[in-house]
Design an enzyme around this catalytic site. Structure first.
Site, PDB file in Angstrom:
ATOM      1  N   SER A   1      10.891   3.358  -6.159  1.00 33.91           N
ATOM      2  CA  SER A   1       9.603   2.657  -6.189  1.00 33.91           C
ATOM      3  C   SER A   1       8.390   3.583  -6.141  1.00 33.91           C
ATOM      4  O   SER A   1       7.264   3.107  -6.067  1.00 33.91           O
ATOM      5  CB  SER A   1       9.545   1.657  -5.035  1.00 33.91           C
ATOM      6  OG  SER A   1       9.573   2.360  -3.807  1.00 33.91           O
TER       7      SER A   1
ATOM      8  N   SER B   1       5.707  -5.890 -10.533  1.00 33.94           N
ATOM      9  CA  SER B   1       4.699  -5.063  -9.868  1.00 33.94           C
ATOM     10  C   SER B   1       3.369  -5.077 -10.610  1.00 33.94           C
ATOM     11  O   SER B   1       3.325  -5.116 -11.842  1.00 33.94           O
ATOM     12  CB  SER B   1       5.233  -3.627  -9.795  1.00 33.94           C
ATOM     13  OG  SER B   1       4.186  -2.733  -9.505  1.00 33.94           O
TER      14      SER B   1
ATOM     15  N   TYR C   1       7.860   4.279 -14.055  1.00 34.82           N
ATOM     16  CA  TYR C   1       8.153   3.178 -13.118  1.00 34.82           C
ATOM     17  C   TYR C   1       7.619   1.859 -13.672  1.00 34.82           C
ATOM     18  O   TYR C   1       8.321   0.842 -13.718  1.00 34.82           O
ATOM     19  CB  TYR C   1       7.511   3.481 -11.753  1.00 34.82           C
ATOM     20  CG  TYR C   1       7.511   2.296 -10.808  1.00 34.82           C
ATOM     21  CD1 TYR C   1       8.653   1.960 -10.089  1.00 34.82           C
ATOM     22  CD2 TYR C   1       6.375   1.498 -10.642  1.00 34.82           C
ATOM     23  CE1 TYR C   1       8.662   0.849  -9.242  1.00 34.82           C
ATOM     24  CE2 TYR C   1       6.373   0.403  -9.803  1.00 34.82           C
ATOM     25  CZ  TYR C   1       7.512   0.086  -9.102  1.00 34.82           C
ATOM     26  OH  TYR C   1       7.525  -1.012  -8.264  1.00 34.82           O
TER      27      TYR C   1
ATOM     28  N   GLU D   1       1.702  -2.611 -11.067  1.00 39.93           N
ATOM     29  CA  GLU D   1       1.660  -1.395 -11.884  1.00 39.93           C
ATOM     30  C   GLU D   1       1.874  -1.712 -13.365  1.00 39.93           C
ATOM     31  O   GLU D   1       1.482  -0.934 -14.235  1.00 39.93           O
ATOM     32  CB  GLU D   1       2.721  -0.400 -11.407  1.00 39.93           C
ATOM     33  CG  GLU D   1       2.380   0.295 -10.103  1.00 39.93           C
ATOM     34  CD  GLU D   1       1.156   1.209 -10.197  1.00 39.93           C
ATOM     35  OE1 GLU D   1       1.091   2.013 -11.129  1.00 39.93           O
ATOM     36  OE2 GLU D   1       0.265   1.093  -9.347  1.00 39.93           O
TER      37      GLU D   1
ATOM     38  N   ALA E   1      15.638  -3.725  -4.864  1.00 38.36           N
ATOM     39  CA  ALA E   1      16.026  -2.309  -4.954  1.00 38.36           C
ATOM     40  C   ALA E   1      15.344  -1.645  -6.140  1.00 38.36           C
ATOM     41  O   ALA E   1      15.322  -2.184  -7.240  1.00 38.36           O
ATOM     42  CB  ALA E   1      17.536  -2.201  -5.117  1.00 38.36           C
TER      43      ALA E   1
END
Ligand code: F7E
Length: 353
Positions: A94, A135, A158, A137, A91
């Site tokens: 995103s 991630s 994020y 990222e 969750a």
């Protein structure tokens, strides 16, 4: 007869792209699957509707619960009641671009949400294994290719939240001996990808233009490069990480990097529309205040330790996604994508959309 106990998994974010495929995979493996969904006045469960059965039917193995990553009480209660063997924490808010508009909400959900789950696991005293969706990222502007040893240089709220989640997961593994893994997944896409992420935005846009429903596609930074794989292959490795003897962190990717421009070029060509530049315009609203320019994963560790590598690369992914979006608009797909799925995945465990 030595019958193995049915395992129980809890998935946060079960209604998302990854959650829906992971639920399908685990049900197929015989798990009891519990999923946490966010409340809304409309159903947000389109991706898992085909798996859902009336809970009154005897022997149902998929169970959905309302909860939220910002609500400590619901997380603690669910873990206490369900007593899962494995938790897959997927969750998150995103969308990287949206995280600039809602930085505080993003950090509360994506960073503190992870801490809330880890605390609940620790306090439960149960031997729960934990998968954390980290991630690519997090690498941000660190030069490619990126692997488990590459320093993080996050370029969005994020990504900052994911860096916190990565470290808190590692810390709980070291401090409390919790079996906790970080899957550092690079972009993974497919026919259930949300329509505001770049790949799906393009494949839906292309199908729409082909059907005569749209004339233009408005895009952001076309120079950004990403490493795009097929989601079904990536959820397999989430499960695999939790079946190892030791908890660890892994980069999961295809090892290929391509620009958004290349994606556009291939997608328009495959759809038989010719030169993409006739249809695409840029709109400043889709640019980000800071960007991760070039992400490409080095998966040597996953290859060696998990014996994992993906079958689907860039060109094939585009074909698979375009074929599906053509079908959704009742267009006859070019068909190569469907053929690839059939040939490479004769043991398919997911519903083809
Ligand atoms: O952007 C550029 C954009 O939004 C990819 C999430 O799942 O993967 C995803 O994050 C690239 C960026 O994904 C548009 O600037 C150009 O460089 O599809 P995206 P993302 O930001 O890479 C990682 C692994 C995650 O963890 C995230 O949760 O495409 N781009 N034009 C555009 N992007 C969007 N969305 N829309 C455009 O019009």
């Amino acid at each position: 007869m030595n019958q193995e106990k049915t395992k129980t998994a809890l998935i946060s974010g079960i209604a998302g792209q990854d959650g829906s495929y992971l639920a399908e995979l685990l049900l197929n493996k015989g798990y009891d699957v519990h999923g946490i969904i966010r409340w809304d006045s409309v159903f947000l469960t389109e991706r898992i509707d085909h798996l859902y059965k009336d809970p009154h039917i005897h022997g149902v193995r998929l169970h959905l619960h309302y909860g939220d990553m910002t609500d400590t009480g619901s997380i603690e209660r669910l873990i206490k009641e369900i007593k899962p063997d494995e938790i897959y924490h997927l969750a998150a808010m995103s969308h990287v671009r949206v995280s600039f508009d809602m930085p505080e909400y993003t950090c509360n959900t994506d960073a503190l949400g992870t801490l809330r789950i880890l605390e609940a696991i620790k306090n439960s005293g149960l031997p729960i294994k934990f998968y954390m969706a980290a991630s690519s990222e997090m690498f941000g502007s660190s030069p490619p290719p990126q692997n488990e040893k590459t320093p993080f240089h996050p370029r969005s709220p994020y990504a900052c939240a994911k860096v916190f989640s990565y470290h808190i997961t590692r810390l709980y593994r070291e401090a409390y001996n919790i079996f906790a893994c970080n899957g550092i997944l690079f972009n993974h896409e497919g026919t259930r990808r949300g329509p505001t992420f770049v790949t799906r935005k393009i494949t839906r846009g292309v199908a729409s233009i082909k059907a005569g429903l749209d004339e233009k596609l408005y895009m952001g930074n076309l120079e950004a490069k990403r490493d795009w794989g097929l989601t079904q292959e990536y959820v397999v490795v989430m499960h695999l990480m939790l079946q190892q003897e030791k908890a660890d962190d892994y980069v999961i990717a295809t090892g290929e990097s391509h620009s958004v421009k290349e994606f556009l070029e291939k997608a328009f060509n495959y759809a038989g529309l010719g030169d993409w530049q006739k249809y695409v315009e840029t709109d400043p609203r889709y640019f980000r205040p800071a960007e991760a320019e070039n992400l490409v994963g080095d998966i040597s560790k996953a290859k060696e330790k998990l014996n994992w590598q993906p079958k689907i690369k860039f060109d094939e992914l585009i074909k698979i996604m375009i074929d599906a979006d053509f079908r959704k608009l009742k267009l006859t797909p070019p068909g190569e994508g469907d053929k690839i799925l059939k040939e490479k995945f004769s043991d398919k465990w997911w519903k083809v959309d």
